[in-house]
Design a protein around this motif. Structure first.
Motif, PDB file in Angstrom:
ATOM      1  N   PRO A  26       0.816  -1.207   0.000  1.00 42.47           N
ATOM      2  CA  PRO A  26       0.000   0.000   0.000  1.00 42.47           C
ATOM      3  C   PRO A  26       0.849   1.255   0.000  1.00 42.47           C
ATOM      4  N   ALA A  27       1.994   1.219   0.697  1.00 39.97           N
ATOM      5  CA  ALA A  27       2.833   2.405   0.731  1.00 39.97           C
ATOM      6  C   ALA A  27       3.397   2.715  -0.624  1.00 39.97           C
ATOM      7  N   VAL A  28       3.776   1.702  -1.388  1.00 36.97           N
ATOM      8  CA  VAL A  28       4.318   1.928  -2.723  1.00 36.97           C
ATOM      9  C   VAL A  28       3.265   2.505  -3.633  1.00 36.97           C
ATOM     10  N   GLN A  29       2.065   1.950  -3.538  1.00 36.97           N
ATOM     11  CA  GLN A  29       1.026   2.417  -4.450  1.00 36.97           C
ATOM     12  C   GLN A  29       0.606   3.835  -4.105  1.00 36.97           C
ATOM     13  N   ALA A  30       0.519   4.150  -2.792  1.00 29.19           N
ATOM     14  CA  ALA A  30       0.030   5.467  -2.404  1.00 29.19           C
ATOM     15  C   ALA A  30       1.158   6.431  -2.127  1.00 29.19           C
ATOM     16  N   GLN A  31       2.428   5.997  -2.351  1.00 24.10           N
ATOM     17  CA  GLN A  31       3.594   6.819  -2.068  1.00 24.10           C
ATOM     18  C   GLN A  31       3.583   7.295  -0.615  1.00 24.10           C
ATOM     19  N   GLU A  32       3.213   6.388   0.273  1.00 21.88           N
ATOM     20  CA  GLU A  32       3.168   6.728   1.680  1.00 21.88           C
ATOM     21  C   GLU A  32       4.435   6.243   2.359  1.00 21.88           C
ATOM     22  N   GLN A  33       4.658   6.695   3.579  1.00 16.76           N
ATOM     23  CA  GLN A  33       5.812   6.275   4.349  1.00 16.76           C
ATOM     24  C   GLN A  33       5.611   4.873   4.908  1.00 16.76           C
ATOM     25  N   ILE A  34       6.753   4.228   5.234  1.00 17.21           N
ATOM     26  CA  ILE A  34       6.751   2.812   5.598  1.00 17.21           C
ATOM     27  C   ILE A  34       7.312   2.664   6.997  1.00 17.21           C
ATOM     28  N   THR A  35       6.656   1.816   7.777  1.00 15.24           N
ATOM     29  CA  THR A  35       7.170   1.437   9.091  1.00 15.24           C
ATOM     30  C   THR A  35       7.653  -0.007   8.998  1.00 15.24           C
ATOM     31  N   LEU A  36       8.932  -0.200   9.274  1.00  9.95           N
ATOM     32  CA  LEU A  36       9.573  -1.503   9.063  1.00  9.95           C
ATOM     33  C   LEU A  36       9.850  -2.156  10.408  1.00  9.95           C
ATOM     34  N   ASN A  37       9.261  -3.342  10.633  1.00  9.04           N
ATOM     35  CA  ASN A  37       9.505  -4.135  11.833  1.00  9.04           C
ATOM     36  C   ASN A  37       9.706  -5.587  11.406  1.00  9.04           C
ATOM     37  N   LEU A  38      10.896  -6.132  11.719  1.00  9.73           N
ATOM     38  CA  LEU A  38      11.225  -7.522  11.362  1.00  9.73           C
ATOM     39  C   LEU A  38      11.872  -8.201  12.555  1.00  9.73           C
ATOM     40  N   LYS A  39      11.658  -9.483  12.652  1.00 12.91           N
ATOM     41  CA  LYS A  39      12.304 -10.278  13.688  1.00 12.91           C
ATOM     42  C   LYS A  39      12.724 -11.617  13.107  1.00 12.91           C
ATOM     43  N   ASP A  40      14.041 -11.824  13.086  1.00 12.25           N
ATOM     44  CA  ASP A  40      14.653 -13.063  12.571  1.00 12.25           C
ATOM     45  C   ASP A  40      14.188 -13.369  11.156  1.00 12.25           C
ATOM     46  N   ALA A  41      14.095 -12.338  10.342  1.00  5.29           N
ATOM     47  CA  ALA A  41      13.717 -12.530   8.940  1.00  5.29           C
ATOM     48  C   ALA A  41      14.967 -12.827   8.106  1.00  5.29           C
ATOM     49  N   GLU A  42      14.768 -13.541   7.022  1.00  2.00           N
ATOM     50  CA  GLU A  42      15.873 -13.838   6.113  1.00  2.00           C
ATOM     51  C   GLU A  42      16.314 -12.555   5.409  1.00  2.00           C
ATOM     52  N   LEU A  43      17.660 -12.381   5.304  1.00  2.00           N
ATOM     53  CA  LEU A  43      18.197 -11.196   4.638  1.00  2.00           C
ATOM     54  C   LEU A  43      17.796 -11.164   3.173  1.00  2.00           C
ATOM     55  N   SER A  44      17.690 -12.326   2.553  1.00  3.75           N
ATOM     56  CA  SER A  44      17.288 -12.363   1.146  1.00  3.75           C
ATOM     57  C   SER A  44      15.880 -11.807   0.963  1.00  3.75           C
ATOM     58  N   ALA A  45      14.989 -12.055   1.961  1.00  6.83           N
ATOM     59  CA  ALA A  45      13.641 -11.516   1.873  1.00  6.83           C
ATOM     60  C   ALA A  45      13.660  -9.995   1.994  1.00  6.83           C
ATOM     61  N   SER A  72      11.441  -0.486  14.183  1.00  7.18           N
ATOM     62  CA  SER A  72      11.224   0.882  13.723  1.00  7.18           C
ATOM     63  C   SER A  72       9.974   1.441  14.386  1.00  7.18           C
ATOM     64  N   LYS A  73      10.073   2.665  14.925  1.00  6.44           N
ATOM     65  CA  LYS A  73       8.954   3.298  15.607  1.00  6.44           C
ATOM     66  C   LYS A  73       8.311   4.420  14.797  1.00  6.44           C
ATOM     67  N   ARG A  74       8.922   4.783  13.669  1.00  4.88           N
ATOM     68  CA  ARG A  74       8.347   5.853  12.863  1.00  4.88           C
ATOM     69  C   ARG A  74       8.404   5.464  11.395  1.00  4.88           C
ATOM     70  N   PRO A  75       7.535   6.034  10.587  1.00  5.98           N
ATOM     71  CA  PRO A  75       7.521   5.709   9.160  1.00  5.98           C
ATOM     72  C   PRO A  75       8.757   6.282   8.452  1.00  5.98           C
ATOM     73  N   MET A  76       9.120   5.652   7.284  1.00  7.59           N
ATOM     74  CA  MET A  76      10.277   6.066   6.473  1.00  7.59           C
ATOM     75  C   MET A  76       9.879   6.092   5.010  1.00  7.59           C
ATOM     76  N   ASN A  77      10.512   7.024   4.256  1.00 10.78           N
ATOM     77  CA  ASN A  77      10.310   7.019   2.809  1.00 10.78           C
ATOM     78  C   ASN A  77      11.310   6.049   2.167  1.00 10.78           C
ATOM     79  N   ALA A  78      11.323   6.010   0.835  1.00  9.09           N
ATOM     80  CA  ALA A  78      12.162   5.031   0.113  1.00  9.09           C
ATOM     81  C   ALA A  78      13.645   5.291   0.347  1.00  9.09           C
ATOM     82  N   ASP A  79      14.055   6.575   0.328  1.00 14.03           N
ATOM     83  CA  ASP A  79      15.482   6.873   0.533  1.00 14.03           C
ATOM     84  C   ASP A  79      15.931   6.497   1.935  1.00 14.03           C
TER      85      ASP A  79
END
Length: 658
Positions: A26-45, A72-79
Motif C-alpha cells: 500500500p505504501a508503494v502504491q500510495a507513495q506513503e511512508q513505511i514502518t519496518l519491523n522484522l524479527k529473525d527474517a531472512e536477509l534475502s527476503a 522501527s517506531k516511525r515511518p520512512m520514505n524510500a530513501d
C-alpha cells in the motif's frame, strides 16, 4: 531426518516476507511512508523488499546470508529505507556496491576491491575509495596514526612519491578520516633560512653542526628538530626548523665563521687519496688564475691573504702526495670543490688479446744433372748440366759432389732423395745425379697477452727479442795503406709481440681503445745483405662494450712460386727432356687474426677475483706439469705456485718445488 524447528524456519521467513510485502505494497502504491519491523527474517527476503520499494536491481553474492531483526517506531520514505538497509548490511558484514544500473551485495572482505569512487557515494555506509593529497606532512608519518582507525576489512595505504593517502572503507568512516587528515595537515612554524659564510666552508660547517646535534642527542639533550644542508656553490648553509632553534644555530655559526689567526695564514695542506699531486697541481694553478680573473672582472674585491695582492700558490709534495695551497678563503673554497671532484678512484680496464696465426708451406723439387769428362781421351768430349741451388763450395750440385770426391772429402748432399751414379776412375769419367724433394710445413702460433691499466692511461706490453741491425760501416786507411781501423754502427730493435693500448671509459659500459699492435719476427731468408724481419702491425681506434669481443683485423696471404731450369731445346724434348731439366714449386699460405676483449674494473673485489682466476689458472698448469714429471730427470719435480689463502690478499708470487 530434519527437525521441526528446521522445517519451520523457511515458513517463518516466508511469513515475514509476506507480512513485509503486505505492509509495503500500500505504501508503494500510495507513495506513503513505511514502518519496518522484522524479527529473525531472512536477509534475502529483506533484499527483495528493498528492491520492490526503491526500484533498484541487486546482484547478491551467494555468501550473503543472515537473520535480520529491525525495530522501527516511525515511518520512512524510500530513501530512508535504503539507508537503513545499508546500515543493516554493515552490521552483518556486507556492503552494497553500485555498478551502473545494478548494485552488488558482497561481503566486506571483497568490498574494497569493488568500491566506488568517493563522488559516487550515496549513503554513509557506502563502500568508497578516496585519494587524499597531503600538503605539509609526510604521509609516512600519518600511517601509524590513522591505521588503528581503519577496520580490518578496509584498505589504507600511503604513496610517498606523490605524498597521497589511499583509503577504501565505508563513506562515513572515510569522511571522518579526511577530517582528521585536514586538521593534521597544517603548515608548521618551521621556516627556511639561508646563512652565507665568508670565511668557513659550508661542508665543514654542516659537518660540525651535525656532530654537535648528535652529541646533544646522546647526552639526553632535547630541543626541536632542525634540518641542516650545505650549498657548496654559494658557500652557504640552509636551516629549516623552529625559529628558536634557528636563532641558536645562527649565533653559533656567526661565532665560528671568523677569519683564521694571523700566524696561521691562509695556507692549507690537502692530502689526496687517488690523484697524483704533481698532475693535479698544474690543473689547479690554471683554475685559480681563471677564478681570480673572473672575480676581478666582476668587481669582487679579494682581501690580501698571502701577499699584498692575494697571490695564489699551489705546491705539490710528492712524498706525502699532498697539495700545499696558499690563497684567499673564497678561492680556497672553490679549489677544494674542484679537488673533491677530481680526486676520485679511477676505473681500470683489463685487456685480453688473442693473436692467432696459421701458416702452411708446401714445396717440391725434381731435377736431373749429369757430367762427362773425356780429357784423358782425346776422342771424348767434356760437358754436363748443373742446376744446383747452393752457391758455396761443395754444395748440393753435381759439380760440388765431384769436387768433394776428388779431394777425398765427404760430399755435401742436399736435402731429399739424392741418387748418383758414375765412373770417376776410367779414361772417360762420367756422373749423374737425380734429386727429388717434397716438404710440407704447418705453423700454428697463438699469443694471448693481457694487461691492466687505468682509465685514460696508456699501457704497453712487449714480448720480444732485442735484435741488432747494421746501420753503417766505416774504414780508415792510414799512410801507405798499412793501418785499417774498420767499425760498424748497430741499431737494436725489439722483434716480437708489442701491444700498446690507451683505454677511455665512456658513459655506460663502452670503452674507446686506441691500439697499436705489432707482431714481427726475423725471416729465415738469406737473400739479403742483413737480417730481414716480417712485420704485421695494426693502428686503429675501436669502440667496444665491456666484456665483448672485437676483431681488429685479419691478414690472409697466399703465394705460389714455380721455378724451372732447363737446357734450351734439349729440355723441351718429350720424355728425354727430363734429363736436361730441373723444376721446383713452393706454396705459402698465411692467416693472421687479432682479437681484443676489454673488461671494466670499477672496484677492488672485481680486480681481486680476476687476479685470483689468473693465479689459479697458472697454478693448475704447473700442477699438471708436476704430475707428469720431468723427463730424463726422475728425481726432479716441477715448481708450483703456493695456494691462495685469502682471495682478497694474494700471497707473493714465489715458486716452490713439490
Amino acid at each position: 531426518m530434519r527437525s521441526a524447528t528446521s522445517l519451520l524456519d523457511p515458513l517463518r521467513g516466508l511469513a515475514a516476507a509476506v507480512a513485509l510485502l503486505v505492509l509495503a505494497a500500500p505504501a508503494v502504491q500510495a507513495q506513503e511512508q513505511i514502518t519496518l519491523n522484522l524479527k529473525d527474517a531472512e536477509l534475502s527476503a529483506l533484499i527483495n523488499t528493498v528492491a520492490e520499494v526503491t526500484g533498484r536491481n541487486f546482484v547478491v553474492d551467494p555468501r550473503v546470508q543472515a537473520q535480520v531483526t529491525v525495530v522501527s517506531k516511525r515511518p520512512m520514505n524510500a530513501d530512508e529505507l535504503y539507508k537503513v538497509f545499508l546500515s543493516i548490511l554493515q552490521v552483518h558484514g556486507f556492503s552494497a556496491i553500485p555498478s551502473g544500473e545494478i548494485t552488488k551485495i558482497v561481503p566486506d572482505i571483497n568490498a574494497r576491491q569493488l568500491g566506488t569512487e568517493d563522488g559516487d557515494a550515496i549513503g554513509g555506509d557506502e563502500i568508497v575509495t578516496r585519494v587524499l593529497r597531503v600538503q605539509n606532512v609526510p604521509v609516512a608519518q600519518l600511517v601509524p596514526i590513522l591505521r588503528p582507525l581503519i577496520p580490518q576489512q578496509g584498505h589504507f595505504a600511503a604513496y610517498p612519491p606523490t605524498n597521497v593517502l589511499i583509503i577504501s572503507d565505508h563513506a562515513a568512516n572515510v569522511e571522518r578520516l579526511a577530517g582528521i587528515v585536514q586538521r593534521i595537515d597544517r603548515a608548521g612554524s618551521a621556516e627556511i633560512e639561508v646563512i652565507d659564510l665568508e670565511h668557513a666552508t659550508s661542508e665543514d660547517m654542516v659537518q660540525l653542526l651535525q656532530q654537535l646535534r648528535q652529541n646533544q642527542a646522546q647526552g639526553g639533550g632535547g630541543g626541536a628538530s632542525v634540518q641542516i644542508a650545505a650549498d657548496p656553490r654559494t658557500n652557504s648553509i640552509i636551516l629549516a626548523g623552529p625559529e628558536e632553534e634557528r636563532l641558536r644555530l645562527r649565533a653559533l655559526v656567526a661565532r665560528l665563521d671568523t677569519p683564521l689567526q694571523a700566524d696561521a695564514g691562509n695556507t692549507q695542506v690537502v692530502y689526496l687519496n687517488f690523484a697524483k699531486a704533481t698532475d693535479l697541481a698544474e690543473v689547479l694553478q690554471g683554475v685559480s688564475e681563471n677564478i681570480r680573473a673572473q672575480k676581478e672582472q666582476n668587481g669582487e674585491g679579494q682581501a690580501p691573504a698571502t701577499g699584498e695582492d692575494g697571490e695564489v700558490s699551489i705546491q705539490p709534495d710528492e712524498t706525502t702526495n699532498s697539495l700545499v695551497i696558499s690563497a684567499p678563503p673564497q678561492i680556497q673554497q672553490e679549489l677544494r670543490a674542484v679537488i673533491d671532484k677530481l680526486d676520485v678512484r679511477r676505473a681500470q680496464v683489463v685487456i685480453e688479446a688473442a693473436i692467432a696465426e696459421v701458416s702452411a708451406d708446401t714445396a717440391a723439387e725434381l731435377g736431373f744433372q749429369w757430367a762427362i769428362d773425356g780429357s784423358g781421351d782425346s776422342d771424348s768430349a767434356v760437358g754436363g748440366t748443373s742446376f744446383g741451388n747452393s752457391t758455396v763450395s761443395g754444395g748440393d750440385s753435381l759439380g760440388g759432389i765431384i769436387n768433394s770426391l776428388s779431394r777425398d772429402e765427404t760430399p755435401n748432399v742436399g736435402q731429399g732423395l739424392n741418387l748418383a751414379v758414375g765412373d770417376l776412375a776410367g779414361g772417360v769419367r762420367f756422373a749423374a745425379l737425380l734429386r727429388a724433394l717434397a716438404s710440407n710445413a704447418d705453423t700454428n702460433i697463438l699469443s694471448t697477452p693481457s694487461l691492466v691499466t687505468l682509465d685514460n692511461q696508456e699501457a704497453e706490453i712487449t714480448v720480444a727479442q732485442n735484435v741488432p741491425f747494421v746501420t753503417g760501416s766505416f774504414s780508415e786507411t792510414g799512410d801507405g795503406g798499412s793501418g785499417v781501423n774498420p767499425f760498424q754502427t748497430i741499431e737494436r730493435k725489439d722483434v716480437g709481440l708489442i701491444l700498446k693500448v690507451k683505454p677511455q671509459i665512456n658513459e655506460g659500459n663502452s670503452v674507446l681503445l686506441e691500439i697499436e699492435q705489432e707482431v714481427s719476427s726475423v725471416s729465415q731468408s738469406t737473400q739479403a745483405v742483413d737480417l730481414i724481419t716480417d712485420k704485421r702491425a695494426i693502428t686503429t681506434s675501436v669502440l667496444v662494450d665491456s666484456g665483448k669481443l672485437v676483431v681488429l683485423g685479419g691478414l690472409i696471404d697466399e703465394q705460389v712460386r714455380e721455378t724451372e731450369r732447363k737446357v734450351p731445346l734439349l729440355g723441351d724434348i718429350p720424355g728425354l727432356g727430363e734429363l736436361f731439366r730441373y723444376r721446383s714449386s713452393d706454396s705459402e699460405k698465411r692467416n693472421l687474426m687479432v682479437f681484443l676483449r676489454p673488461r671494466i674494473v670499477r672496484d677492488e673485489a672485481t680486480m681481486t677475483r680476476y687476479a685470483s682466476d689468473k693465479y689459479k689458472q697458472m697454478r693448475d698448469t704447473q700442477k699438471a706439469q708436476r704430475d707428469r714429471g720431468v723427463d730424463l730427470l726422475p728425481d726432479k719435480t716441477a715448481p708450483v705456485l703456493p695456494p691462495l689463502e685469502k682471495p682478497e690478499l694474494p700471497p707473493p708470487f714465489t715458486a716452490q718445488a713439490g
